[in-house]
Design a protein around this motif. Structure first.
Motif, PDB file in Angstrom:
ATOM      1  N   TYR A 110      -1.003  -4.091  -2.751  1.00 25.16           N
ATOM      2  CA  TYR A 110       0.256  -4.835  -2.927  1.00 25.16           C
ATOM      3  C   TYR A 110       0.341  -6.019  -1.973  1.00 25.16           C
ATOM      4  O   TYR A 110       0.687  -7.134  -2.380  1.00 25.16           O
ATOM      5  N   ASN A 111       0.012  -5.805  -0.716  1.00 21.33           N
ATOM      6  CA  ASN A 111       0.077  -6.891   0.265  1.00 21.33           C
ATOM      7  C   ASN A 111      -0.932  -7.990  -0.058  1.00 21.33           C
ATOM      8  O   ASN A 111      -0.632  -9.181   0.098  1.00 21.33           O
ATOM      9  N   MET A 112      -2.119  -7.598  -0.489  1.00 22.43           N
ATOM     10  CA  MET A 112      -3.111  -8.605  -0.867  1.00 22.43           C
ATOM     11  C   MET A 112      -2.642  -9.395  -2.076  1.00 22.43           C
ATOM     12  O   MET A 112      -2.795 -10.621  -2.134  1.00 22.43           O
ATOM     13  N   ALA A 113      -2.064  -8.702  -3.046  1.00 25.23           N
ATOM     14  CA  ALA A 113      -1.564  -9.368  -4.250  1.00 25.23           C
ATOM     15  C   ALA A 113      -0.465 -10.367  -3.894  1.00 25.23           C
ATOM     16  O   ALA A 113      -0.448 -11.501  -4.386  1.00 25.23           O
ATOM     17  N   SER A 114       0.446  -9.960  -3.024  1.00 26.31           N
ATOM     18  CA  SER A 114       1.523 -10.856  -2.600  1.00 26.31           C
ATOM     19  C   SER A 114       0.955 -12.074  -1.876  1.00 26.31           C
ATOM     20  O   SER A 114       1.422 -13.197  -2.051  1.00 26.31           O
TER      21      SER A 114
END
Length: 253
Positions: A150-154
């Motif tokens: 999720y953090n990488m996607a954001s």
């Protein structure tokens, strides 16, 4: 398993899908190689090749009506594209990503009975490299500061809505929780469970929509490493085809 509806949809859009597959092959097909002038492409390129292979797997599963299996594969495809986008943006992380291979094997080996005798060199290497291995604990697979998908996607600009669909929703079909189990049944008037896909089950369509979006973006990322004019022209056509099929532009950037 009723596969008539997905087969009809694939037939309806066979020309668009054929152009997408042609674009995928221009980007990741036989004879295409990584860009040696960009060190991180030693990881970005294979992730793109994996994305192409996964899309072809999803296409096969959709054709035969295995929508839930297609959703599971869609999640893996999503992670391939997210990781590739992240490494492209943060090229210094490619080596750390490859290093997770050692942590993965350590996690496998730590539960192997008599690993010291069966694989002594690996066992001894892991004892030195990972203190947790000798303690029988899980070795983290972190390879960047973001820690989570999720953090990488954001970080690379993927919307929360798309992440929720492509990762959160698809994960429900990876792990055998309540959604995984109950989606396989309908319920009779007497409350009995009846084996069979739900009449309005559109898992195949969701999987195809997610994976189509992701492949457009995998090809788009490839243009940053390739000078091919044919690839850029193919991408433009594929983007137009996507909008024609789904009614909106690809969501990633």
């Amino acid at each position: 398993m009723n596969s008539k509806e997905p087969q009809a949809a694939l037939e309806k859009y066979k020309d668009q899908l054929a152009r997408l597959i042609a674009g995928m092959n221009l980007a990741f097909g036989e004879g295409v190689t990584n860009n040696t002038l960009a060190p991180e492409d030693i990881v970005v390129f294979p992730l793109g090749v994996a994305a192409r292979d996964l899309f072809e797997e999803i296409h096969f599963l959709v054709y035969y009506g295995f929508g839930h299996a297609a959703l599971r594969t869609s999640r893996t495809l999503y992670e391939c594209v997210v990781f590739a986008l992240y490494i492209n943006k943060h090229p210094d992380t490619w080596g750390l990503y490859l290093d997770t291979m050692h942590a993965s094997w350590a996690n496998i080996l730590r539960n192997v009975t008599d690993a010291a005798r069966l694989m002594p060199q690996m066992h001894n290497d892991f004892l030195q490299k990972f203190p947790k291995y000798g303690q029988g604990k899980t070795i983290p697979l972190d390879w960047n500061d973001e820690k989570t998908t999720y953090n990488m996607a954001s970080n690379v600009g993927i919307s929360d809505d798309f992440h929720s669909l492509a990762f959160g929703y698809t994960s429900a079909f990876v792990h055998p929780g309540g959604v995984f189990v109950l989606q396989r049944f309908t319920q009779s008037a007497e409350g009995r469970l009846i084996i069979g896909a739900k009449p309005n089950d559109n898992a195949w369509s969701t999987a195809l929509r997610i994976s189509h979006d992701l492949m457009i973006n995998a090809i788009r990322l490839r243009t940053k490493y390739s000078s091919s004019t044919a690839l850029r022209q193919s991408l433009t056509i594929c983007e137009q085809d996507f909008s024609q099929i789904w009614g909106y532009a690809p969501q990633l950037s």
